[in-house]
Design an enzyme around this catalytic site. Structure first.
Site, PDB file in Angstrom:
ATOM      1  N   PHE B 131       0.864  -1.179   0.000  1.00  0.00           N
ATOM      2  CA  PHE B 131       0.000   0.000   0.000  1.00  0.00           C
ATOM      3  C   PHE B 131       0.905   1.235   0.000  1.00  0.00           C
ATOM      4  CE2 PHE B 131      -2.670   3.259   2.027  1.00  0.00           C
ATOM      5  CZ  PHE B 131      -3.782   3.176   1.213  1.00  0.00           C
ATOM      6  N   ASP B 200       2.041  -4.873   8.502  1.00  0.00           N
ATOM      7  CA  ASP B 200       0.838  -4.049   8.373  1.00  0.00           C
ATOM      8  C   ASP B 200      -0.333  -5.010   8.218  1.00  0.00           C
ATOM      9  OD1 ASP B 200      -1.332  -2.534   7.561  1.00  0.00           O
ATOM     10  OD2 ASP B 200      -0.154  -1.212   6.268  1.00  0.00           O
ATOM     11  N   TYR B 225     -10.838   0.696  10.685  1.00  0.00           N
ATOM     12  CA  TYR B 225     -12.079   1.109  10.015  1.00  0.00           C
ATOM     13  C   TYR B 225     -12.463   0.191   8.874  1.00  0.00           C
ATOM     14  CZ  TYR B 225      -8.667   3.844   7.221  1.00  0.00           C
ATOM     15  OH  TYR B 225      -7.598   4.251   6.473  1.00  0.00           O
ATOM     16  N   LYS B 226     -11.725  -0.881   8.710  1.00  0.00           N
ATOM     17  CA  LYS B 226     -12.086  -1.853   7.686  1.00  0.00           C
ATOM     18  C   LYS B 226     -12.916  -2.961   8.354  1.00  0.00           C
ATOM     19  CE  LYS B 226      -7.882  -0.650   5.147  1.00  0.00           C
ATOM     20  NZ  LYS B 226      -8.518   0.043   4.010  1.00  0.00           N
ATOM     21  N   ARG B 376     -12.487  -4.385  -6.800  1.00  0.00           N
ATOM     22  CA  ARG B 376     -12.323  -5.059  -5.513  1.00  0.00           C
ATOM     23  C   ARG B 376     -13.679  -5.296  -4.861  1.00  0.00           C
ATOM     24  NH1 ARG B 376      -8.305  -2.306  -1.401  1.00  0.00           N
ATOM     25  NH2 ARG B 376     -10.089  -0.880  -1.292  1.00  0.00           N
TER      26      ARG B 376
END
Lengths: 405, 405
Positions: B131, B200, B225-226, B376
């Site tokens: 990322f 991560d 927050y995922k 996605r």
């Protein structure tokens, strides 16, 4: 009331206060004298309702669409623009996000880097009585950039700055004493020495005019949960002067500081403007609570806030002098207006200060204790009344008299 | 329904799903197939109510007293303890606060410093398709510590680690492809090379068992927050393995990481334990929203979540194969379970992918597009139904057929 000679004056001053109507915009308990807005500002009405909408509708119903449709993505800059006039910044220079500590880190490292690798600039000055986090962060920034930190009394920074000075990180208002440092002169002296001026305006933002642009401040960071009433731990702000933005080289170049974050590029191309000061994904709930809290500032002139702030602290000092037995609680906050922020600190015997504050809290006067010997009383001009200043002084006098017997 | 051969199977699977009751704990719109929980998790019930209490009562009524009386001060550790079992961490090793980017910065700099100034360890490895923020932050950490960054395909990191490797920062799940990297083997190889492993886990926390303790991970950071549904931009978490904590030397030693923060000491004495990973004042509103959001995990076994996650993604892949014209949307997510995270990514022609996703959104199927060519679809086992997987595949097939004509 007859034994409280200044109560009548307090009432008269409250009645004549041009900002008196603003108190109704806050959740404040008239039974309590809340004099801790320099630590945590009171809750403005509208925050709860706004948060309920953000949670229920924007997150709950719209979901990820809110990053664009509800303006989440640009909120750090948008809320920054609302803070800008309160700190004397023109547009495009203030961004909101992260904690004050993190923003100070960005600012101090970036200030050193503005010297383009000039290794002769290897010293960072800090004010000797700085808030702890400022010194810790400055030392970390120094360690990572090959500098050293030198602590100097704030008033001596102009004389201490020299050819080795990369930058100074200075608190605008001393968090303990409430002393207001001379931002214009200090900034000018740093510039004359070829150094950059980084100001921590946590204790001045929202209580006095700062004039970041006018005085040529280079970088600044500040807190939004004190006089800006953004809520506990609300995101901080970062100011990067416009003409330095292109050379602002952040040590925290997270994806939100990228010129094209959703290109998901392997290389970091810094965004133009204040956006370069962002790092990771913004903390939307806290950020939009702050946004709602800032509504109370609409139409409020910083000069009017400062005038009431000085009147409040002047009056509180007068009440202390009138009510408190001589020598029992001694003001350490300067009498001169140009040296005073928005709080008044009183020195007590160190072995008694914590107990005095505890007793004040029990009697509905909320200040705080900073070890070893200081009682702090903050005055938030948007909601603090003169009557609270008088009550606090009266109650303090009673507590001190009782403890002396 | 007759032309949707897998609709019946979806219904049967939903009826038999042992986690099916959890969906009722979320605000989800049955008219929409929300397959973007890998970007922003859905809103759990209870968050709005909790926030209303925190704002109205804890902030509005109690004010600063809430730092102690409402437990605000210790919330970063307390909420960390709730996340710990979801990432396979024993107590005292996880703390919540700041963004993922900021925590990655702390972790990578601290990992380099664990080598005690051994200048031969001057290289930081990152996974080549990381990322973006991870690479940007790793490069910043490298620049500040005298290291360089080398990008290596994640699968080649074990072979690439050597005597110069200080640490590797690796994503547990590739955010684009959904590929699950081999955390145990990679960590072991890094240790064998004398390097530290920083993971991560943003895209694995809450969707699969991570086993940070079991696999000897040194440091980790992740997003809440995922799959943890903490809300937009909710504070991230930092894991510091217990036996490294005493040597964890943060580049962001804000006052909250001090052993005695309210002593306001001039020198920084790092706190013991995970608290050392804190920096500035915690963002209470967002942090307590996350706290409330974590209630849905009470009694949920990570293994059950993983089982449903794999069943969902298996089923979605089967639906894609059954419904979508061959070659029009090609899975890039591995078929092998041990290489799959919680999402499925499909490659489309790059000039068509954005338009396809736009059309899916119009038809009530929420995934996202990652340039240039990826669609996605994230599957959140706590609330995603098999019927949504089937609907998404069916709708995608319809969109693709229509665009082909």
């Amino acid at each position: 009331m007859s034994d409280r000679p200044l109560a009548g004056e307090a009432a008269a001053r409250d009645a004549a206060d041009p900002l008196r109507a603003l108190r109704a915009a806050f959740t404040v308990d008239d039974a309590v004298a809340y004099l801790d807005g320099n630590s945590l500002g009171a809750l403005p009405h509208g925050v709860a309702e706004r948060l309920a909408h953000v949670v229920g509708h924007e997150w709950g119903r719209l979901g990820i669409r809110s990053w664009t449709e509800s303006g989440w993505w640009a909120a750090p800059e948008r809320v920054g623009e609302r803070i800008a006039p309160l700190v004397g910044a023109g547009p495009g220079q203030v961004v909101v996000g992260d904690s004050t500590s993190v923003n100070l880190f960005k600012a101090v490292v970036a200030a050193v880097r503005l010297h383009d690798g000039d290794r002769a600039r290897d010293e960072i000055l800090v004010d000797a009585t700085t808030f702890p986090t400022d010194a810790y962060i400055a030392r970390s920034a120094a360690r990572l950039t090959g500098c050293t930190v030198r602590a100097v009394p704030a008033g001596e920074i102009p004389g201490a700055a020299g050819p080795r000075t990369a930058a100074a990180l200075v608190n605008h208002v001393d968090y303990r004493t409430g002393r207001l440092h001379d931002l214009p002169a200090t900034t000018a002296a740093l510039h004359a020495a070829g150094a950059y001026a980084v100001w921590d305006v946590s204790h001045s933002a929202g209580v006095l005019p700062i004039g970041l642009d006018t005085h040529g401040v280079d970088l600044a960071a500040g807190c939004t949960y004190k006089y800006l009433n953004g809520g506990p731990g609300a995101p901080a702000f970062l100011y990067v002067r416009r003409d330095l933005q292109e050379r602002f080289d952040s040590p925290l170049p997270g994806w939100n500081s990228h010129a094209h974050p959703f290109a998901m590029a392997a290389d970091h191309t810094p965004a133009p403007g204040a956006t370069r000061g962002r790092c990771g994904t913004p903390d939307i709930l806290s950020l939009l609570a702050l946004d709602a809290a800032l509504d109370v500032w609409d139409g409020v002139r910083p000069a009017a806030v400062r005038a009431k702030s000085l009147a409040l602290t002047d009056f509180f000092l007068a009440c202390i002098e009138a009510y408190v037995p001589a020598g029992r609680a001694v003001p350490v906050t300067p009498a001169a207006h140009r040296e005073r922020g928005g709080q008044v600190s009183l020195a007590c015997p160190a072995d008694d200060a914590a107990a005095v504050m505890d007793e004040l809290l029990r009697r509905g006067v909320v200040g705080d204790h900073r070890p070893p010997d200081l009682l702090r009383f903050g005055f938030s001009p948007l909601y603090t009344r003169f009557a609270e200043a008088e009550r606090a002084a009266w109650t303090l006098a009673a507590v001190l008299r009782r403890r002396a017997t």
